[in-house]
Motif scaffolding. Sequence first.
Motif: not given
Length: 402
Positions: A1-10, A187-189, A310-312, A360-367
């Motif tokens: 649960m981190n504050r990473t903003v992932p960029h899932a590029e190909t 994708r898993r998250i 709640q997550e924020a 690797l990205p966490g759950h927070g921002i992605v969720g």
Amino acid sequence: MNRTVPHAETPGRRAPGGLRGPFRRWPRSADATLAAVLFLLTGFLEEGPGDTMAVRPMRDILHPALLLFVVAAAALCQRRRRPVAVLGVILAAWAPTLGTRYSIMGGLVIVALYSVGRYADDNRWGPPGVAVAVAALVVEALFHSTAWGDVGFGALVMSGIWYLGRRLRLRAERAARQRREQAAEARRIVTEERTHIARELHDVVAHRVSMMTVQAGAARMVAAEDPRGALEAMAAVEEAGRQALDELRHLLGVLRPDAERDGLGPQPGLADLPRLVAEVREAGLDVSLTGTVPGPLPARVDLSAYRIVQEALTNVLKHSGPGTRTEVRLRDEGDGITVEVLDDGHGAAVRAVATAHEGLPGHGIVGMRERALLLGGALDARPRAGGGFRLTARLPTKGEPA
């Protein structure tokens, strides 16, 4: 649960870094230009006295060796696709010129060795290619009585340029592998969060259907004695059915595993935010809640807005620590609501984001972003200029969900 903003590029064969030179933007044109330049330098220049370079006389240009220069330079156009074959062609073209005044293909050999290290899939061909090139240097030195120090320097340059290409290839492969891992983790998250949301929405839909069943049973029982009451009950059934269908749209295409989440009970909403704020204050966060959202919201919007807040707040507590001043703002936009969570962070949130980007990205921002997107809304999360973090979620309350 981190504050990473992932960029899932190909994943691709792109090397790390954001700079893209002509050899990456236009590889074929750049290789053709490189081959033409090396051909001109090889064909029209020769070694002069005192390790200098001089323009070759016109009568010496039209020589059978010129054909070898053309073949060797033309082979460079395929240095990315067939690097080992290109090196073989250039070494073969260099061999007949050894010991003559036309033996100046060193530049072509260096480019070919780099290409073998950078683009060859089979690692076994690199060292033998370097060995053959160094052997050609030794033969050339024997013809011209070159100092062995110069031969050693040339061997060092050739082996070093191959090693440089190899290191760049390994680095690019590691970067591509990391991008694939990040994309797979994202994708898993997303799948996990969608499953969680589907479970929560299942409870909401089940509640609506239960109300419809009770209302329909009541209407059947009083239909003969109280037709007006029966019509009101059926109207309530119709409204509950519309709401249930609206919520069911979110469940289409979402896989719901057999394993259930522990615990049953009503799902929270924005009305429960004061209680959530009180709990976070007890944990040490200085939180204030401003703004209200008038009128009842669709259950999916009410639940998602609560979970985002709640997550924020959890992220603020984790990354900035107790004592951080935080503000939760709610705004009614007419056709939707805006939820905003700001904290001062004293710079800790900004550093956490920079550090989190390295893993690797966490759950927070992605969720949170997945919740907003499923509602047809959007979520923006970024560091604030003066320190701290700002999260803004816009959730539509009308129209079709995404």
